[in-house]
Design a protein around this motif. Structure first.
Motif, PDB file in Angstrom:
ATOM      1  N   GLY A   1      -6.206  27.977 -11.369  1.00  0.00           N
ATOM      2  CA  GLY A   1      -7.334  27.248 -10.797  1.00  0.00           C
ATOM      3  C   GLY A   1      -8.269  28.156 -10.030  1.00  0.00           C
ATOM      4  N   HIS A   2      -7.719  29.172  -9.379  1.00  0.00           N
ATOM      5  CA  HIS A   2      -8.518  30.182  -8.683  1.00  0.00           C
ATOM      6  C   HIS A   2      -9.353  30.989  -9.679  1.00  0.00           C
ATOM      7  CE1 HIS A   2      -9.272  33.933  -6.412  1.00  0.00           C
ATOM      8  NE2 HIS A   2      -8.637  34.564  -7.384  1.00  0.00           N
ATOM      9  N   GLN A   3      -8.730  31.418 -10.763  1.00  0.00           N
ATOM     10  CA  GLN A   3      -9.443  32.199 -11.767  1.00  0.00           C
ATOM     11  C   GLN A   3     -10.533  31.369 -12.439  1.00  0.00           C
ATOM     12  OE1 GLN A   3      -6.208  33.368 -14.297  1.00  0.00           O
ATOM     13  NE2 GLN A   3      -5.121  34.392 -12.621  1.00  0.00           N
ATOM     14  N   LEU A   4     -10.233  30.105 -12.718  1.00  0.00           N
ATOM     15  CA  LEU A   4     -11.222  29.223 -13.351  1.00  0.00           C
ATOM     16  C   LEU A   4     -12.396  28.954 -12.415  1.00  0.00           C
ATOM     17  CD1 LEU A   4      -8.809  26.703 -15.097  1.00  0.00           C
ATOM     18  CD2 LEU A   4     -10.266  28.394 -16.231  1.00  0.00           C
ATOM     19  N   LEU A   5     -12.104  28.809 -11.128  1.00  0.00           N
ATOM     20  CA  LEU A   5     -13.184  28.632 -10.163  1.00  0.00           C
ATOM     21  C   LEU A   5     -14.073  29.872 -10.139  1.00  0.00           C
ATOM     22  CD1 LEU A   5     -14.641  27.140  -7.875  1.00  0.00           C
ATOM     23  CD2 LEU A   5     -12.965  28.106  -6.284  1.00  0.00           C
ATOM     24  N   GLY A   6     -13.459  31.051 -10.153  1.00  0.00           N
ATOM     25  CA  GLY A   6     -14.236  32.284 -10.193  1.00  0.00           C
ATOM     26  C   GLY A   6     -15.152  32.342 -11.405  1.00  0.00           C
ATOM     27  N   LEU A   7     -14.634  31.968 -12.570  1.00  0.00           N
ATOM     28  CA  LEU A   7     -15.439  31.970 -13.790  1.00  0.00           C
ATOM     29  C   LEU A   7     -16.558  30.934 -13.707  1.00  0.00           C
ATOM     30  CD1 LEU A   7     -12.561  32.322 -16.419  1.00  0.00           C
ATOM     31  CD2 LEU A   7     -14.309  34.039 -15.914  1.00  0.00           C
ATOM     32  N   ALA A   8     -16.248  29.774 -13.141  1.00  0.00           N
ATOM     33  CA  ALA A   8     -17.265  28.726 -13.023  1.00  0.00           C
ATOM     34  C   ALA A   8     -18.392  29.146 -12.081  1.00  0.00           C
ATOM     35  CB  ALA A   8     -16.618  27.436 -12.526  1.00  0.00           C
ATOM     36  N   LEU A   9     -18.071  29.967 -11.101  1.00  0.00           N
ATOM     37  CA  LEU A   9     -19.085  30.451 -10.157  1.00  0.00           C
ATOM     38  C   LEU A   9     -19.915  31.590 -10.734  1.00  0.00           C
ATOM     39  CD1 LEU A   9     -16.906  30.407  -6.919  1.00  0.00           C
ATOM     40  CD2 LEU A   9     -18.963  29.025  -7.314  1.00  0.00           C
TER      41      LEU A   9
ATOM     42  N   LEU B   1     -21.014  25.489  -1.446  1.00  0.00           N
ATOM     43  CA  LEU B   1     -20.572  24.541  -2.466  1.00  0.00           C
ATOM     44  C   LEU B   1     -19.271  23.835  -2.082  1.00  0.00           C
ATOM     45  CD1 LEU B   1     -21.328  26.647  -5.670  1.00  0.00           C
ATOM     46  CD2 LEU B   1     -22.706  24.812  -4.670  1.00  0.00           C
ATOM     47  N   GLY B   2     -18.680  24.214  -0.959  1.00  0.00           N
ATOM     48  CA  GLY B   2     -17.454  23.554  -0.516  1.00  0.00           C
ATOM     49  C   GLY B   2     -16.263  23.839  -1.399  1.00  0.00           C
ATOM     50  N   ALA B   3     -16.167  25.062  -1.915  1.00  0.00           N
ATOM     51  CA  ALA B   3     -15.087  25.415  -2.844  1.00  0.00           C
ATOM     52  C   ALA B   3     -14.374  26.664  -2.363  1.00  0.00           C
ATOM     53  CB  ALA B   3     -15.653  25.645  -4.244  1.00  0.00           C
ATOM     54  N   PHE B   4     -13.056  26.655  -2.454  1.00  0.00           N
ATOM     55  CA  PHE B   4     -12.264  27.843  -2.143  1.00  0.00           C
ATOM     56  C   PHE B   4     -11.009  27.854  -2.991  1.00  0.00           C
ATOM     57  CE2 PHE B   4     -10.145  24.746   0.477  1.00  0.00           C
ATOM     58  CZ  PHE B   4      -8.843  25.214   0.672  1.00  0.00           C
ATOM     59  N   SER B   5     -10.385  29.033  -3.086  1.00  0.00           N
ATOM     60  CA  SER B   5      -9.190  29.160  -3.922  1.00  0.00           C
ATOM     61  C   SER B   5      -8.399  30.385  -3.520  1.00  0.00           C
ATOM     62  CB  SER B   5      -9.575  29.262  -5.408  1.00  0.00           C
ATOM     63  OG  SER B   5     -10.375  30.420  -5.639  1.00  0.00           O
ATOM     64  N   VAL B   6      -7.129  30.383  -3.895  1.00  0.00           N
ATOM     65  CA  VAL B   6      -6.264  31.545  -3.705  1.00  0.00           C
ATOM     66  C   VAL B   6      -5.496  31.822  -4.992  1.00  0.00           C
ATOM     67  CG1 VAL B   6      -6.000  31.371  -1.207  1.00  0.00           C
ATOM     68  CG2 VAL B   6      -4.439  30.091  -2.693  1.00  0.00           C
ATOM     69  N   GLN B   7      -5.191  33.095  -5.203  1.00  0.00           N
ATOM     70  CA  GLN B   7      -4.471  33.503  -6.400  1.00  0.00           C
ATOM     71  C   GLN B   7      -2.977  33.230  -6.276  1.00  0.00           C
ATOM     72  OE1 GLN B   7      -5.631  35.252  -9.648  1.00  0.00           O
ATOM     73  NE2 GLN B   7      -3.797  33.985  -9.724  1.00  0.00           N
ATOM     74  N   TYR B   8      -2.475  33.163  -5.068  1.00  0.00           N
ATOM     75  CA  TYR B   8      -1.027  33.001  -4.864  1.00  0.00           C
ATOM     76  C   TYR B   8      -0.656  31.527  -4.717  1.00  0.00           C
ATOM     77  CZ  TYR B   8      -2.735  33.089   0.005  1.00  0.00           C
ATOM     78  OH  TYR B   8      -3.417  32.862   1.178  1.00  0.00           O
ATOM     79  N   HIS B   9       0.646  31.259  -4.445  1.00  0.00           N
ATOM     80  CA  HIS B   9       1.164  29.895  -4.405  1.00  0.00           C
ATOM     81  C   HIS B   9       1.590  29.510  -2.990  1.00  0.00           C
ATOM     82  CE1 HIS B   9       1.431  28.708  -8.700  1.00  0.00           C
ATOM     83  NE2 HIS B   9       1.409  30.022  -8.890  1.00  0.00           N
ATOM     84  N   PRO B  10       0.696  28.908  -2.193  1.00  0.00           N
ATOM     85  CA  PRO B  10       1.077  28.523  -0.831  1.00  0.00           C
ATOM     86  C   PRO B  10       2.166  27.460  -0.791  1.00  0.00           C
ATOM     87  CG  PRO B  10      -1.074  27.631  -1.407  1.00  0.00           C
ATOM     88  CD  PRO B  10      -0.719  28.590  -2.484  1.00  0.00           C
ATOM     89  N   GLU B  11       2.268  26.640  -1.853  1.00  0.00           N
ATOM     90  CA  GLU B  11       3.282  25.585  -1.870  1.00  0.00           C
ATOM     91  C   GLU B  11       4.696  26.123  -2.060  1.00  0.00           C
ATOM     92  OE1 GLU B  11       3.264  26.623  -6.028  1.00  0.00           O
ATOM     93  OE2 GLU B  11       1.670  26.481  -4.538  1.00  0.00           O
ATOM     94  N   ALA B  12       4.821  27.395  -2.470  1.00  0.00           N
ATOM     95  CA  ALA B  12       6.141  27.968  -2.728  1.00  0.00           C
ATOM     96  C   ALA B  12       6.852  28.420  -1.452  1.00  0.00           C
ATOM     97  CB  ALA B  12       6.026  29.149  -3.699  1.00  0.00           C
ATOM     98  N   SER B  13       6.136  28.465  -0.343  1.00  0.00           N
ATOM     99  CA  SER B  13       6.720  28.703   0.985  1.00  0.00           C
ATOM    100  C   SER B  13       7.487  30.013   1.083  1.00  0.00           C
ATOM    101  CB  SER B  13       7.644  27.534   1.360  1.00  0.00           C
ATOM    102  OG  SER B  13       6.952  26.308   1.327  1.00  0.00           O
TER     103      SER B  13
END
Length: 384
Positions: free
Chosen positions: A274-282, A348-360
């Motif tokens: 999702g981070h990579q796709l956001l980068g491409l969309a931007l 645009l109110g958009a942000f993303s990270v390449q890593y997995h914050p949910e994995a703790s």
């Protein structure tokens, strides 16, 4: 009686070991994961679709398999490689062995090979295509198959793992705390929540992500990765989440177009693919890493706060920092190789990270990102 198995790489290297799991023959990109534990989460992570995964930790399977620590409803990886398989697991939550689990899901495993030598070759030569087989044990034949097998570059692997239909999400984190300072809620019922409505676009999403969103009180609706911007906006969400997923982001033109249609209209938060796709969309570009980042010990610098987070990662592509358009800033970098680990476009109110914050992995280092998304939804961007 042990059954022989072989793993052949496209550079001509062949490893001979012993089969566990299912018999057969598969091809895939051979990669490695440096996590000491979490093999069940790795096995059920849809992001490994199309890959043969090698564990660097020498003993795998010692705590068995349980029905709770799964990240999806099936196993999407092509094959599994370990140095030594534990055939007699010992844990009060275990219901079956790793061997039985792979057999049940039709996944081939190989043990007894020198995983250190394999990982060093991947680190030196880069991730490459390989063939794992219990049926063809001829070295020349296997190498020829590995060299003729297609790579995952340019392929759409998302459609193999995304859901076919939309659905509401109602499961919380149970015994996992979002933050040690916040009260624990054992379970959320998504349909009854009056909190923000999040549409989670599923490109092969790990289940712990919507668990986190639900735990914060969000009402979560999961939609297929092929959903259009019009279909998502028709659900009147307060925010849109872009999930992880497998493979190369560039062929996913339908996803990129959808994200472009959402930017500036709703807060957007992306993780991994999702981070990579956001980068491409931007308007940015992505590129393939030599051997990727896969493990639970990747150090990431939060540029704004100056804090270092220990993160869990699983990706083979990255966003090119030099290609980011004006208005989009790099927020996080990987301290091992300086690659982009986070971006944000405040307008645009958009942000993303390449890593997995949910994995703790930290374990709580990165949970602020979910709270940041919640704040964005409470003060949404103006429509563009």
């Amino acid at each position: 009686m042990s059954e022989p198995a072989k793993l052949a790489l496209s550079d001509g290297t062949v490893f001979t070991g012993v089969r566990f799991g299912a018999p057969g023959e598969v091809y895939g990109e051979v990669v490695f994961n440096t996590s000491l534990t979490g093999y069940q989460e790795i096995l059920t992570d849809p992001s490994y679709n199309g890959q043969i995964v090698t564990m660097t930790y020498p003993l795998i399977g010692n705590y068995g398999i349980n029905p709770e620590d799964v990240e999806s409803g099936k196993l999407s990886l092509r094959g599994f490689v370990v140095r030594e398989l534990c055939r007699e697991p010992s844990n009060f939550r275990s219901v079956m062995s790793l061997d039985a689990y792979l057999r049940e899901h039709g996944v081939i495993g190989i043990e007894g090979i020198d995983t250190r030598a394999l990982v060093r070759r991947i680190r030196t030569q880069g991730a490459m295509t390989g063939v794992l087989s219990t049926t063809d044990l001829d070295d020349k034949s296997l190498v020829a198959k590995a060299r003729s097998s297609p790579t995952l570059v340019g392929k759409d692997l998302v459609k193999d793992v995304m859901p076919e239909e939309s659905r509401p999400w109602s499961e919380g984190l149970h015994s996992i705390l979002l933050d040690p300072s916040t009260p624990h809620v054992t379970k959320r019922t998504g349909a009854a929540d009056s909190g923000p409505h999040v549409v989670a676009v599923d490109y092969g999403m790990k289940w712990n992500i919507p668990r986190h969103l639900s735990e914060m009180g969000c009402r979560v609706t999961v939609v297929p990765g092929t959903s259009t911007a019009e279909e998502i906006l028709a659900r009147n969400p307060d925010g849109v989440f872009l999930s992880n997923g497998p493979g190369d982001p560039e062929p996913l033109e339908y996803a990129i177009e959808t994200i472009r249609g959402l930017l500036g209209k709703k807060p957007v938060f992306g993780i991994c693919l999702g981070h990579q796709l956001l980068g491409l969309a931007l308007g940015a570009q992505t590129y393939k890493l030599k051997f990727g980042h896969r493990g639970a010990n990747q150090p990431v610098l939060n540029i704004q706060s100056g804090q270092v987070e220990i993160t869990s990662q699983n990706h083979g592509f990255a966003v090119d920092a030099d290609s980011l358009p004006p208005g989009t800033e790099v927020t996080h970098i990987n301290l091992n190789d300086q690659t982009v680990e986070g971006i944000r476009n405040s307008e645009l109110g958009a942000f993303s990270v390449q890593y997995h914050p949910e994995a703790s992995a930290g374990p709580h280092d990165s949970h602020y990102l979910f709270r940041q998304f919640l704040r964005d939804m409470q003060a949404p961007v103006a429509a563009h």
